[in-house]
Design a protein around this motif. Structure first.
Motif, PDB file in Angstrom:
ATOM      1  N   LEU A  46      65.620  89.915  21.489  1.00  0.00           N
ATOM      2  CA  LEU A  46      64.814  89.387  22.592  1.00  0.00           C
ATOM      3  C   LEU A  46      65.670  89.084  23.819  1.00  0.00           C
ATOM      4  O   LEU A  46      66.816  88.660  23.683  1.00  0.00           O
ATOM      5  CB  LEU A  46      64.094  88.102  22.173  1.00  0.00           C
ATOM      6  CG  LEU A  46      63.045  88.218  21.080  1.00  0.00           C
ATOM      7  CD1 LEU A  46      62.565  86.824  20.672  1.00  0.00           C
ATOM      8  CD2 LEU A  46      61.881  89.071  21.532  1.00  0.00           C
ATOM      9  N   LYS A  47      65.103  89.287  24.978  1.00  0.00           N
ATOM     10  CA  LYS A  47      65.777  88.912  26.225  1.00  0.00           C
ATOM     11  C   LYS A  47      65.678  87.409  26.461  1.00  0.00           C
ATOM     12  O   LYS A  47      66.524  86.823  27.118  1.00  0.00           O
ATOM     13  CB  LYS A  47      65.143  89.646  27.414  1.00  0.00           C
ATOM     14  CG  LYS A  47      65.369  91.140  27.408  1.00  0.00           C
ATOM     15  CD  LYS A  47      64.714  91.792  28.610  1.00  0.00           C
ATOM     16  CE  LYS A  47      64.895  93.299  28.590  1.00  0.00           C
ATOM     17  NZ  LYS A  47      64.220  93.947  29.736  1.00  0.00           N
ATOM     18  N   GLN A  52      59.755  81.352  24.710  1.00  0.00           N
ATOM     19  CA  GLN A  52      59.458  81.872  26.043  1.00  0.00           C
ATOM     20  C   GLN A  52      58.729  83.205  25.962  1.00  0.00           C
ATOM     21  O   GLN A  52      57.807  83.466  26.740  1.00  0.00           O
ATOM     22  CB  GLN A  52      60.754  82.048  26.841  1.00  0.00           C
ATOM     23  CG  GLN A  52      61.413  80.748  27.226  1.00  0.00           C
ATOM     24  CD  GLN A  52      62.814  80.959  27.771  1.00  0.00           C
ATOM     25  OE1 GLN A  52      63.552  81.822  27.305  1.00  0.00           O
ATOM     26  NE2 GLN A  52      63.169  80.173  28.769  1.00  0.00           N
ATOM     27  N   SER A  53      59.120  84.034  25.022  1.00  0.00           N
ATOM     28  CA  SER A  53      58.479  85.338  24.850  1.00  0.00           C
ATOM     29  C   SER A  53      57.023  85.166  24.418  1.00  0.00           C
ATOM     30  O   SER A  53      56.121  85.831  24.942  1.00  0.00           O
ATOM     31  CB  SER A  53      59.237  86.175  23.828  1.00  0.00           C
ATOM     32  OG  SER A  53      60.561  86.391  24.254  1.00  0.00           O
ATOM     33  N   ALA A  54      56.779  84.263  23.469  1.00  0.00           N
ATOM     34  CA  ALA A  54      55.410  83.999  23.005  1.00  0.00           C
ATOM     35  C   ALA A  54      54.565  83.422  24.140  1.00  0.00           C
ATOM     36  O   ALA A  54      53.393  83.775  24.294  1.00  0.00           O
ATOM     37  CB  ALA A  54      55.440  83.044  21.815  1.00  0.00           C
ATOM     38  N   HIS A  55      55.172  82.551  24.941  1.00  0.00           N
ATOM     39  CA  HIS A  55      54.469  81.961  26.080  1.00  0.00           C
ATOM     40  C   HIS A  55      54.067  83.053  27.078  1.00  0.00           C
ATOM     41  O   HIS A  55      52.938  83.057  27.589  1.00  0.00           O
ATOM     42  CB  HIS A  55      55.344  80.903  26.756  1.00  0.00           C
ATOM     43  CG  HIS A  55      54.730  80.267  27.944  1.00  0.00           C
ATOM     44  ND1 HIS A  55      53.840  79.231  27.833  1.00  0.00           N
ATOM     45  CD2 HIS A  55      54.846  80.535  29.263  1.00  0.00           C
ATOM     46  CE1 HIS A  55      53.439  78.882  29.053  1.00  0.00           C
ATOM     47  NE2 HIS A  55      54.041  79.661  29.938  1.00  0.00           N
ATOM     48  N   ILE A  92      60.231  91.717  27.204  1.00  0.00           N
ATOM     49  CA  ILE A  92      60.763  90.705  26.295  1.00  0.00           C
ATOM     50  C   ILE A  92      61.856  91.205  25.354  1.00  0.00           C
ATOM     51  O   ILE A  92      62.652  90.408  24.877  1.00  0.00           O
ATOM     52  CB  ILE A  92      59.646  90.011  25.479  1.00  0.00           C
ATOM     53  CG1 ILE A  92      58.931  90.987  24.561  1.00  0.00           C
ATOM     54  CG2 ILE A  92      58.670  89.300  26.393  1.00  0.00           C
ATOM     55  CD1 ILE A  92      57.957  90.350  23.609  1.00  0.00           C
ATOM     56  N   PHE A  93      61.877  92.515  25.090  1.00  0.00           N
ATOM     57  CA  PHE A  93      62.881  93.042  24.165  1.00  0.00           C
ATOM     58  C   PHE A  93      64.033  93.713  24.899  1.00  0.00           C
ATOM     59  O   PHE A  93      63.837  94.365  25.904  1.00  0.00           O
ATOM     60  CB  PHE A  93      62.260  94.057  23.187  1.00  0.00           C
ATOM     61  CG  PHE A  93      61.308  93.438  22.202  1.00  0.00           C
ATOM     62  CD1 PHE A  93      61.778  92.693  21.140  1.00  0.00           C
ATOM     63  CD2 PHE A  93      59.927  93.612  22.334  1.00  0.00           C
ATOM     64  CE1 PHE A  93      60.911  92.124  20.232  1.00  0.00           C
ATOM     65  CE2 PHE A  93      59.051  93.042  21.431  1.00  0.00           C
ATOM     66  CZ  PHE A  93      59.539  92.290  20.375  1.00  0.00           C
ATOM     67  N   LYS A  94      65.227  93.530  24.344  1.00  0.00           N
ATOM     68  CA  LYS A  94      66.397  94.239  24.867  1.00  0.00           C
ATOM     69  C   LYS A  94      66.248  95.708  24.540  1.00  0.00           C
ATOM     70  O   LYS A  94      65.444  96.090  23.706  1.00  0.00           O
ATOM     71  CB  LYS A  94      67.682  93.688  24.225  1.00  0.00           C
ATOM     72  CG  LYS A  94      67.941  92.237  24.536  1.00  0.00           C
ATOM     73  CD  LYS A  94      69.146  91.743  23.762  1.00  0.00           C
ATOM     74  CE  LYS A  94      69.342  90.248  23.969  1.00  0.00           C
ATOM     75  NZ  LYS A  94      70.397  89.711  23.113  1.00  0.00           N
ATOM     76  N   ASP A  95      67.069  96.519  25.147  1.00  0.00           N
ATOM     77  CA  ASP A  95      67.000  97.974  24.908  1.00  0.00           C
ATOM     78  C   ASP A  95      67.063  98.294  23.491  1.00  0.00           C
ATOM     79  O   ASP A  95      67.144  98.379  22.553  1.00  0.00           O
ATOM     80  CB  ASP A  95      68.118  98.699  25.645  1.00  0.00           C
ATOM     81  CG  ASP A  95      67.958  98.522  27.158  1.00  0.00           C
ATOM     82  OD1 ASP A  95      66.811  98.463  27.633  1.00  0.00           O
ATOM     83  OD2 ASP A  95      68.992  98.435  27.835  1.00  0.00           O
TER      84      ASP A  95
END
Length: 95
Positions: A46-47, A52-55, A92-95
Motif C-alpha cells: 500500500l502507498k 487511510q486506504s479504506a477511508h 492506493i497500491f504501489k507498483d
C-alpha cells in the motif's frame, strides 16, 4: 437501486429517523473497518496505511452514490466500476 441509494446518502431520511441515520453511519463504519482489516494483510504493497486506504475507498463510494442521485439515476454506477477500481487501485497500491 434508487431507494437504497437515497437511504445510503441519507437524502431520504428526515430528522425523526435518527435511528436509520445512525444505522447507515454504522454501516459505513463497519464497511470501512472491514476494508481496513482486509488491506492490513497487504500493508506492504500500500502507498498509504490500511486505514487511510479504506477511508479513501469509502469516501469514493459515498461520492459515487451521491453522483448517482444527483444525475437523477441516469448513469448507473456499476457501468464504470471496472474503471473506478483501476483508478482506486492505482491510487492506493504501489507498483
Amino acid at each position: 437501486n434508487k431507494g437504497f441509494a437515497r437511504i445510503l446518502s441519507r437524502e431520504a431520511l428526515g430528522p425523526n429517523e435518527q435511528n436509520v441515520i445512525d444505522a447507515v453511519n454504522q454501516f459505513y463504519e463497519r464497511l470501512e473497518l472491514s476494508m481496513k482489516q482486509l488491506l492490513s494483510s497487504k500493508k506492504d504493497s500500500l502507498k498509504f496505511s490500511p486505514g487511510q486506504s479504506a477511508h479513501l475507498i469509502t469516501s469514493i463510494m459515498e461520492g459515487i452514490i451521491s453522483r448517482f442521485i444527483r444525475n437523477k439515476f441516469k448513469e448507473i454506477p456499476s457501468n464504470y466500476i471496472e474503471s473506478y477500481w483501476v483508478s482506486i487501485s492505482n491510487s492506493i497500491f504501489k507498483d
